[in-house]
Design an enzyme around this catalytic site. Structure first.
Site, mmCIF file in Angstrom:
data_model
loop_
_atom_site.group_PDB
_atom_site.id
_atom_site.type_symbol
_atom_site.label_atom_id
_atom_site.label_comp_id
_atom_site.label_asym_id
_atom_site.label_seq_id
_atom_site.Cartn_x
_atom_site.Cartn_y
_atom_site.Cartn_z
ATOM 1 N N GLU A 12 -2.035 9.164 8.212
ATOM 2 C CA GLU A 12 -0.892 9.299 8.163
ATOM 3 C C GLU A 12 -0.501 9.364 9.480
ATOM 4 O O GLU A 12 0.909 9.216 9.892
ATOM 5 C CB GLU A 12 0.049 9.400 7.350
ATOM 6 N N ASP A 46 1.066 -0.951 0.086
ATOM 7 C CA ASP A 46 0.211 0.438 0.062
ATOM 8 C C ASP A 46 0.939 1.010 0.508
ATOM 9 O O ASP A 46 2.080 1.153 0.058
ATOM 10 C CB ASP A 46 -1.070 -0.106 1.543
ATOM 11 N N SER A 47 0.178 1.706 0.004
ATOM 12 C CA SER A 47 1.015 3.387 -0.299
ATOM 13 C C SER A 47 1.618 4.230 1.327
ATOM 14 O O SER A 47 2.288 4.678 1.445
ATOM 15 C CB SER A 47 0.330 4.519 -0.371
ATOM 16 N N TYR A 102 -0.469 8.501 -2.485
ATOM 17 C CA TYR A 102 -1.225 8.001 -3.706
ATOM 18 C C TYR A 102 -1.851 9.003 -4.460
ATOM 19 O O TYR A 102 -2.290 8.654 -5.837
ATOM 20 C CB TYR A 102 -1.078 6.659 -3.868
ATOM 21 N N GLY A 103 -2.771 9.088 -3.672
ATOM 22 C CA GLY A 103 -4.287 9.527 -4.686
ATOM 23 C C GLY A 103 -3.895 10.919 -5.556
ATOM 24 O O GLY A 103 -4.527 11.050 -6.348
ATOM 25 N N CYS A 135 -4.429 -1.624 -2.320
ATOM 26 C CA CYS A 135 -4.269 -0.267 -1.778
ATOM 27 C C CYS A 135 -5.327 0.354 -3.316
ATOM 28 O O CYS A 135 -5.040 -0.733 -4.509
ATOM 29 C CB CYS A 135 -3.342 0.802 -2.529
ATOM 30 N N ASN A 136 -6.702 0.904 -3.207
ATOM 31 C CA ASN A 136 -7.182 1.120 -4.584
ATOM 32 C C ASN A 136 -6.761 1.906 -5.467
ATOM 33 O O ASN A 136 -6.819 1.502 -6.993
ATOM 34 C CB ASN A 136 -8.549 2.080 -3.736
ATOM 35 N N THR A 137 -5.645 2.892 -4.808
ATOM 36 C CA THR A 137 -5.245 3.212 -6.049
ATOM 37 C C THR A 137 -4.196 2.670 -6.901
ATOM 38 O O THR A 137 -4.152 2.677 -8.390
ATOM 39 C CB THR A 137 -4.451 4.722 -5.384
ATOM 40 N N CYS A 153 -11.120 3.567 -0.455
ATOM 41 C CA CYS A 153 -10.216 3.577 0.462
ATOM 42 C C CYS A 153 -9.167 2.565 1.014
ATOM 43 O O CYS A 153 -10.228 3.082 1.968
ATOM 44 C CB CYS A 153 -9.240 5.156 0.243
ATOM 45 N N THR A 154 -8.402 2.344 0.809
ATOM 46 C CA THR A 154 -7.824 1.291 2.357
ATOM 47 C C THR A 154 -7.516 2.074 4.107
ATOM 48 O O THR A 154 -7.516 1.383 4.442
ATOM 49 C CB THR A 154 -7.111 0.207 1.768
ATOM 50 N N HIS A 155 -7.356 3.295 3.373
ATOM 51 C CA HIS A 155 -7.386 4.061 4.850
ATOM 52 C C HIS A 155 -8.096 4.178 5.726
ATOM 53 O O HIS A 155 -8.110 3.898 6.546
ATOM 54 C CB HIS A 155 -6.220 5.544 4.201
#
Ligand code: DGL
Length: 275
Positions: free
Chosen positions: A154, A12-13, A44-45, A75-77, A186-188
């Site tokens: 983050e 993931d990012s 990343y978005g 990560c979806n992005t 989004c996984t966040h």
């Protein structure tokens, strides 16, 4: 080491993919995991799909070098940017990617209006357009990017007044439009799910695809005969391109205790080295 004993590579990012990792650990406790969070490049978005694709290729290469038997793009992005081209480039490697869970939202809705929150890049992707076209024919899908939210998460601001204010600004218009399901694209975002649920109240169902992704991973491991059936003594390995101590602290806040985090290094030629 047999193929089944090799680790599952996940990336993931940043810390977002840990929400997927937690679901994988729960569903597949025998597996050994190898996780890379690209904290140096998060978020990343707002980046171009081309740039995220280049990161995704380098990370995949590094995880495969470490012996990964399957790659989970948590990560979806990155999935939107690279899943299809990664599958083309590595036909022998199984990949599991994220996509916004529009289908379960459409199946759930009674009001006929559902919401999706995701990054700008995810909404710009062909993958997102295909999903809406396929699954949401008679349903209105409201899309809402959340610029700044990944950075906030983050930074560890999981439940601060500022995070709540940001979320309220994005969610209120969707509530006014009568959504009864919200997809976390989004996984966040599952990290701030308690705040989201507090704002939405009990009438809006919040959908996090992580458990479904873990089940999909299990199906793929079974299909390819590479599911690990014996508990390994190998510890999971976690890597970040940022500061390992801060990453470890975040992992602990998310309930992933007792692991080591090492630093992965981006080289000048765009490749990634994991120690
Ligand atoms: N967690 C990521 C996703 O699922 C990336 C978010 C970001 O880095 O902007 O889209």
């Amino acid at each position: 080491m047999t193929a089944a004993q090799r680790p599952i590579g996940i990336f993931d990012s940043g810390i977002g993919g840990l929400t997927v990792t937690a679901a994988i650990k729960q569903a597949l406790p025998m597996e050994c995991l190898l996780y890379f969070g690209d904290t140096l490049h998060v978020p990343y978005g707002p980046r171009s799909l081309e740039e995220v694709r280049a990161f995704s290729f380098a990370i995949t290469e590094a995880l495969l070098d470490q012996g990964a038997k399957v790659i989970v793009i948590a990560c979806n992005t990155a999935s939107a940017a690279a899943l299809r081209s990664l599958r083309e480039a590595y036909p022998d490697v199984p990949f599991v990617g994220m996509e916004p869970a529009v289908k379960p939202a459409v199946e759930h809705t009674r009001s006929g209006v559902v919401g999706v929150i995701a990054t700008v890049a995810t909404f710009q992707s062909a993958l997102y357009a295909t999903i809406v076209e396929r699954f949401a024919k008679d349903v209105t899908v409201l899309r809402q990017p959340c610029p700044g939210l990944v950075k906030q998460i983050e930074n560890g601001d999981f439940d601060t007044p500022e995070t709540e204010t940001m979320l309220r600004g994005w969610l209120q218009p969707m509530m006014d439009a009568n959504i009864d399901a919200l997809v976390l694209g989004c996984t966040h975002y599952p990290i701030v799910r308690p705040v989201i649920e507090r704002i939405l109240g009990p009438t809006v169902r919040v959908i996090d695809p992580a458990p479904a992704i873990a089940r999909q991973l299990q199906r793929i491991l079974d299909r390819d005969g590479i599911r690990n059936s014996q508990l390994t003594n190998e510890p999971d390995l976690y890597f970040t391109s940022g500061d390992p101590t801060s990453f470890l602290r975040m992992m602990e806040r998310l309930g992933l205790d007792g692991f080591d985090v090492a630093q992965g290094k981006w080289e000048n030629d765009g490749t990634l080295t994991l120690p």
